[in-house]
Scaffold this motif. Structure first.
Motif, PDB file in Angstrom:
ATOM      1  N   PHE A 231      -3.404 -15.598   2.039  1.00 28.24           N
ATOM      2  CA  PHE A 231      -2.485 -14.509   1.738  1.00 28.24           C
ATOM      3  C   PHE A 231      -3.064 -13.197   2.268  1.00 28.24           C
ATOM      4  CE2 PHE A 231      -1.519 -17.734  -1.461  1.00 28.24           C
ATOM      5  CZ  PHE A 231      -0.142 -17.834  -1.322  1.00 28.24           C
ATOM      6  N   ASP A 234      -0.783  -7.343   2.046  1.00 29.35           N
ATOM      7  CA  ASP A 234       0.625  -7.053   1.799  1.00 29.35           C
ATOM      8  C   ASP A 234       1.220  -7.997   0.755  1.00 29.35           C
ATOM      9  OD1 ASP A 234       0.651  -4.960   3.594  1.00 29.35           O
ATOM     10  OD2 ASP A 234       1.437  -6.159   5.252  1.00 29.35           O
ATOM     11  N   ASP A 235       0.766  -9.245   0.745  1.00 27.34           N
ATOM     12  CA  ASP A 235       1.254 -10.186  -0.257  1.00 27.34           C
ATOM     13  C   ASP A 235       0.840  -9.777  -1.665  1.00 27.34           C
ATOM     14  OD1 ASP A 235       2.577 -12.154   1.366  1.00 27.34           O
ATOM     15  OD2 ASP A 235       0.611 -12.839   2.037  1.00 27.34           O
ATOM     16  N   SER A 241       4.253 -10.411  -3.186  1.00 31.75           N
ATOM     17  CA  SER A 241       5.376 -10.766  -2.322  1.00 31.75           C
ATOM     18  C   SER A 241       6.097 -11.988  -2.858  1.00 31.75           C
ATOM     19  CB  SER A 241       4.866 -11.061  -0.904  1.00 31.75           C
ATOM     20  OG  SER A 241       4.063 -12.244  -0.904  1.00 31.75           O
ATOM     21  N   LYS A 243       6.525 -14.612  -1.236  1.00 29.81           N
ATOM     22  CA  LYS A 243       5.692 -15.742  -0.808  1.00 29.81           C
ATOM     23  C   LYS A 243       4.614 -16.047  -1.847  1.00 29.81           C
ATOM     24  CE  LYS A 243       2.395 -17.063   2.832  1.00 29.81           C
ATOM     25  NZ  LYS A 243       1.738 -16.603   4.083  1.00 29.81           N
ATOM     26  N   LEU A 244       3.955 -15.012  -2.354  1.00 23.45           N
ATOM     27  CA  LEU A 244       2.914 -15.218  -3.359  1.00 23.45           C
ATOM     28  C   LEU A 244       3.518 -15.699  -4.676  1.00 23.45           C
ATOM     29  CD1 LEU A 244      -0.067 -14.999  -4.189  1.00 23.45           C
ATOM     30  CD2 LEU A 244       0.359 -12.599  -4.800  1.00 23.45           C
TER      31      LEU A 244
END
Length: 298
Positions: A231, A234-235, A241, A243-244
């Motif tokens: 990761f 930014d995550d 995020s 995504k995370l």
């Protein structure tokens, strides 16, 4: 580097059979309020009846927090998930372990961790401190096979193999589970925690998850682990995020939650400790959610 002696006490089937494939991770079940003892006992009895193999008591519990649940059940394993070595002296932990073991043989699992620098002023050389703590437990005859370590990085995972029955990693992904299994090998218990949001609306579910995750994103032990897993900064920023969030929470309908929980097993987990995350206070006991999870994972 600290010398580490390899345990001969801990690996193999007994602890894995005791905890089963699924358990529950809870802050509410470790309440110190005497008025909630009946509520906790009733919930523990139902959790056992639902077929969960273990309850992991969150929030740096002491050994004695397990007693109300053990008293109310006959088969359920109760574990500390995770007892901070800075909050509980090894001699006290060993004494309390002996008392619980005498009353409830083989049903308590001692989960240990080094916590976080932001949580204690005593935090210093955490790996060495854990080695020293384990040495003290060995000297007090607390079996290596009845303790697990909160381990994220390779060094602590190796210690989980050498000096404990295995590892109970918190806030991880299936990818971390696969890496942990490679380090631990086949024998030791690998019991990751997984957060669950039982909500099928993506925006609402992720908002619930993000609100809960925000606290943990202030702790370098977790954020460093996320970076090791690929990761980005930014995550981690802004509450995490999508995504995370999607990597560390199982959210959605029953099929989606079941599939993600099973992904941890496919990656090498022996047991998955499910933590229900919702909009209720953290001290609540979401018994209806426990019933839903038992049905979909049964």
């Amino acid at each position: 580097m600290d010398e580490v002696t390899t345990s001969t006490a801990g690996h193999g089937a007994p602890v894995k059979e005791a905890v089963g494939r699924y358990g529950l991770w809870s802050l509410g079940l470790r309440s110190e309020d005497p008025a909630r003892r009946t509520e906790i006992a009733e919930a523990a009895a139902e959790i056992e009846e639902l077929g969960y193999g273990a309850v992991w008591l969150g929030g740096s519990p002491g050994v004695t927090h397990a007693v109300p649940l053990l008293d109310a059940t006959t088969r359920l394993t109760v574990a500390t998930g995770i007892l901070s070595i800075w909050d509980h002296e090894a001699a006290d932990t060993a004494r309390d372990f002996a008392a619980v073991e005498s009353a409830h043989p083989g049903r308590f699992l001692l989960g240990l961790g080094v916590s976080h620098a932001k949580a204690t002023e005593r935090y210093h050389r955490p790996y060495s401190a854990m080695v020293g703590y384990l040495d003290a437990l060995d000297a007090a005859d607390v079996p290596a096979g009845r303790r697990v370590l909160a381990a994220l990085g390779p060094k602590m995972l190796k210690l989980s193999h050498d000096r404990a029955a295995g590892s109970h990693p918190y806030l991880v992904t299936p990818e971390h589970t696969a890496q942990a299994r490679d380090i631990l090998g086949d024998g030791p218990l690998l019991a990751p925690e997984l957060k669950v949001v039982l909500d099928t609306d993506p925006e609402r579910a992720r908002a619930t998850a993000r609100a809960y995750l925000s606290f943990y994103l202030q702790l370098p032990n977790y954020t460093d682990n996320f970076l090791r897993l690929g990761f980005t900064e930014d995550d981690i920023a802004g509450g995490g995020s999508d995504k995370l969030i999607d990597a560390v929470f199982a959210w959605g309908d029953e099929d989606r939650v079941r599939a993600y929980a099973e992904a941890f097993h496919a990656a090498g987990a022996d047991h998955v400790a499910l933590q229900v995350v919702d909009d209720d206070p953290q001290g609540s006991i979401p018994r209806e959610a426990y019933r839903r999870l038992a049905r979909l994972l049964g």
